[in-house]
Scaffold this motif. Structure first.
Motif, mmCIF file in Angstrom:
data_model
loop_
_atom_site.group_PDB
_atom_site.id
_atom_site.type_symbol
_atom_site.label_atom_id
_atom_site.label_comp_id
_atom_site.label_asym_id
_atom_site.label_seq_id
_atom_site.Cartn_x
_atom_site.Cartn_y
_atom_site.Cartn_z
ATOM 1 N N PHE A 220 -8.707 -8.347 4.383
ATOM 2 C CA PHE A 220 -7.478 -8.085 3.638
ATOM 3 C C PHE A 220 -7.439 -8.867 2.332
ATOM 4 O O PHE A 220 -7.025 -8.345 1.293
ATOM 5 N N SER A 221 -7.880 -10.107 2.356
ATOM 6 C CA SER A 221 -7.806 -10.960 1.175
ATOM 7 C C SER A 221 -8.693 -10.472 0.034
ATOM 8 O O SER A 221 -8.439 -10.782 -1.131
ATOM 9 N N ILE B 92 11.503 -2.511 -5.389
ATOM 10 C CA ILE B 92 12.135 -3.595 -4.636
ATOM 11 C C ILE B 92 11.783 -4.955 -5.237
ATOM 12 O O ILE B 92 12.646 -5.824 -5.403
ATOM 13 N N ARG B 93 10.509 -5.154 -5.583
ATOM 14 C CA ARG B 93 10.097 -6.430 -6.170
ATOM 15 C C ARG B 93 10.766 -6.647 -7.529
ATOM 16 O O ARG B 93 11.121 -7.770 -7.875
ATOM 17 N N PRO C 250 8.331 -9.002 -12.651
ATOM 18 C CA PRO C 250 8.037 -8.303 -11.400
ATOM 19 C C PRO C 250 6.592 -8.539 -10.972
ATOM 20 O O PRO C 250 5.668 -8.373 -11.773
ATOM 21 N N ASN C 251 6.412 -8.944 -9.722
ATOM 22 C CA ASN C 251 5.071 -9.262 -9.246
ATOM 23 C C ASN C 251 4.970 -9.052 -7.748
ATOM 24 O O ASN C 251 5.983 -8.902 -7.058
ATOM 25 N N GLY C 252 3.748 -9.070 -7.251
ATOM 26 C CA GLY C 252 3.483 -8.969 -5.831
ATOM 27 C C GLY C 252 2.087 -9.470 -5.522
ATOM 28 O O GLY C 252 1.151 -9.198 -6.281
ATOM 29 N N PHE C 253 1.966 -10.212 -4.437
ATOM 30 C CA PHE C 253 0.677 -10.782 -4.047
ATOM 31 C C PHE C 253 0.029 -11.548 -5.204
ATOM 32 O O PHE C 253 -1.163 -11.435 -5.460
ATOM 33 N N ARG C 254 0.876 -12.313 -5.915
ATOM 34 C CA ARG C 254 0.425 -13.162 -7.023
ATOM 35 C C ARG C 254 -0.213 -12.357 -8.166
ATOM 36 O O ARG C 254 -1.119 -12.840 -8.848
ATOM 37 N N LYS D 201 -3.470 -3.824 -0.519
ATOM 38 C CA LYS D 201 -2.592 -4.804 0.119
ATOM 39 C C LYS D 201 -1.163 -4.288 0.211
ATOM 40 O O LYS D 201 -0.502 -4.437 1.246
ATOM 41 N N VAL D 202 -0.685 -3.680 -0.870
ATOM 42 C CA VAL D 202 0.686 -3.156 -0.882
ATOM 43 C C VAL D 202 0.825 -2.006 0.105
ATOM 44 O O VAL D 202 1.779 -1.964 0.898
ATOM 45 N N VAL D 203 -0.132 -1.084 0.098
ATOM 46 C CA VAL D 203 -0.059 0.078 0.985
ATOM 47 C C VAL D 203 -0.089 -0.346 2.447
ATOM 48 O O VAL D 203 0.733 0.111 3.260
ATOM 49 N N LEU D 204 -1.016 -1.218 2.817
ATOM 50 C CA LEU D 204 -1.139 -1.635 4.218
ATOM 51 C C LEU D 204 0.077 -2.423 4.678
ATOM 52 O O LEU D 204 0.595 -2.199 5.784
#
Length: 432
Positions: free
Chosen positions: A218-219, A310-311, A322-326, A226-229
């Motif tokens: 995953f990493s 949402i983010r 706006p961000n996700g998973f750094r 990552k977003v989809v899963l």
């Protein structure tokens, strides 16, 4: 001297779907496709073709009772073409014979599959076709084992093949007959889990499957994967808990899990939705609206779009980007997510308004579910579809077509993207 204007890739894709729908309508209308020739009206034939090509699953006739083996085979082919896209299939078959793909073909594939770059397009389309055949073959073999006790070998194999194609392509069609659907197998753990696996495999998208097979951790996966899963897991298990909470005693944990999986875009139902509470129907509508992943066989506004939205909502009050998973989202992606969600709401509202005018005797909650189901190409229904007015069916056909292409794609069909020649002056305007 005037310059000749060529059709854009998006226009070619939209035209391709229309051609397949027209051919499907004609073939399904033919006497050799029906068990009782002449029993299918032109509107119902067109509706079935649109629903199949748009991988929706809303039905006005029972496919098992209406169509013979030839008709069911045509229906399965329409679903397969609709799930992968006629462009992907056509160019993909050509790529197996040619050493090099034309740039125009690569652009078509990129637009058809919503692929972010043009790198490795040839390898991508090959892997898409191979993944599809492999997963559907697996579903057919295992499904035949489950269906064998009830139907015998030849029929079990045919039903399993159709069910596998419909499940992987997230189209809620079945050929069990008598309008029973998967309610006959509500307690069959094996078939429920197999169908859920096929739905999820088709719903997470080909890019995610390739990324998982390539990186295995995953990493190491891309932000998209990552977003989809993560969103898929949250929506499936969160939806299962909420469905069980709203419906409580009338639905088992297995049925709640399957309904949560299927609701996002597949359209199979093990529990009649007309027995759901208002809270349950509203929850189903939300899950359908969100839908599956980009580059998949599913519909909706897509899980990545919803995640970005949402983010953005969570980050904006904190003054953060706006961000996700750094990883920071580009401004254009945020704008695109907002436009897609807004257009989807506008289309659903307009469709709802028209259906409410045409069908004043039907519950507004049933019409809401029907409209969102058509837009998100899900196929879930409370059973009102066959009894709708012909004009209402035409409206739903248009909504299904828009939903399959995507609202932003449809809005872009008549425009060619051109950068602004002049940078306009900026001025504040109060909002909120």
């Amino acid at each position: 001297m005037t310059q000749k204007k060529h059709m854009t890739p998006l226009q070619l894709i939209a035209l391709g779907f229309l051609i397949v729908i027209l051919l499907g309508t004609i073939l399904l209308r033919m006497p050799f496709s029906q068990k009782q020739p002449g029993s299918l009206t032109l509107v119902d034939s067109a509706f079935t073709a649109v629903s199949a090509v748009c991988v929706t699953g809303l039905v006005v006739v029972d496919a098992g009772d209406t169509f013979n083996t030839i008709g069911q085979t045509i229906l399965a082919i329409l679903i397969q073409i609709g799930g992968l896209g006629i462009t992907s299939i056509g160019v993909g078959l050509i790529s197996f014979r040619r050493k090099h793909m034309r740039v125009r073909d690569q652009v078509l594939i990129q637009a058809a599959l919503n692929y972010p770059t043009m790198q490795d397009i040839r390898e991508l389309i090959r892997s898409v076709l191979l993944m599809t055949l492999t997963i559907e073959a697996f579903g057919t073999v295992v499904g035949a084992i489950f269906f064998y006790p009830d139907y015998g070998f030849p029929n079990a194999l045919g039903i399993a093949a159709f069910h596998s194609i419909a499940s992987f392509n997230n189209a809620g069609f079945d050929i069990f007959g008598n309008w029973d659907g998967m309610t006959l197998y509500a307690d069959h753990i094996g078939l429920n889990l197999l169908t859920a696996f096929l739905i999820i495999s088709g719903g997470i998208g080909f890019f995610v499957i390739r990324d998982i097979l390539k990186n295995r951790r995953f990493s190491r996966c891309s932000l998209h994967t990552k977003v989809v899963l993560s969103m898929t897991a949250i929506l499936i298990f969160g939806g299962m808990l909420l469905i069980k909470l709203t419906e409580n005693d009338q639905i088992s944990w297995l049925s709640a899990f399957f309904t949560s999986v299927s609701t996002r875009t597949a359209g199979f139902s093990v529990v009649p939705l007309n027995q759901f509470s208002h809270a349950g129907i509203l929850l189903v509508c939300l899950l359908m609206y969100i839908g599956a992943a980009p580059g998949s066989t599913g519909g909706g506004v897509k899980v990545t779009t919803f995640y970005v939205l949402i983010r953005t909502i969570l980050c904006y009050p904190q003054g953060k980007q706006p961000n996700g998973f750094r990883r920071r989202f580009p401004a254009g992606i945020v704008q695109q997510a907002l436009v897609i969600c807004s257009l989807a709401i506008a289309i659903i509202f307009t469709g709802m308004l028209l259906l409410c005018m045409l069908e004043p005797d039907i519950s507004i909650s049933f019409l809401l579910l029907e409209t969102i189901s058509a837009f998100a190409t899900v196929g879930l229904s409370t059973g009102i579809t066959p009894d709708l007015h012909p004009i209402s069916k035409i409206i739903l056909m248009l909504i299904m077509y828009i939903g399959r292409l995507g609202p932003l794609t449809v809005a872009s069909l008549w425009f060619r993207k051109q950068p602004d020649a002049i940078l306009l002056p900026e001025e504040e305007i109060p909002v909120g």
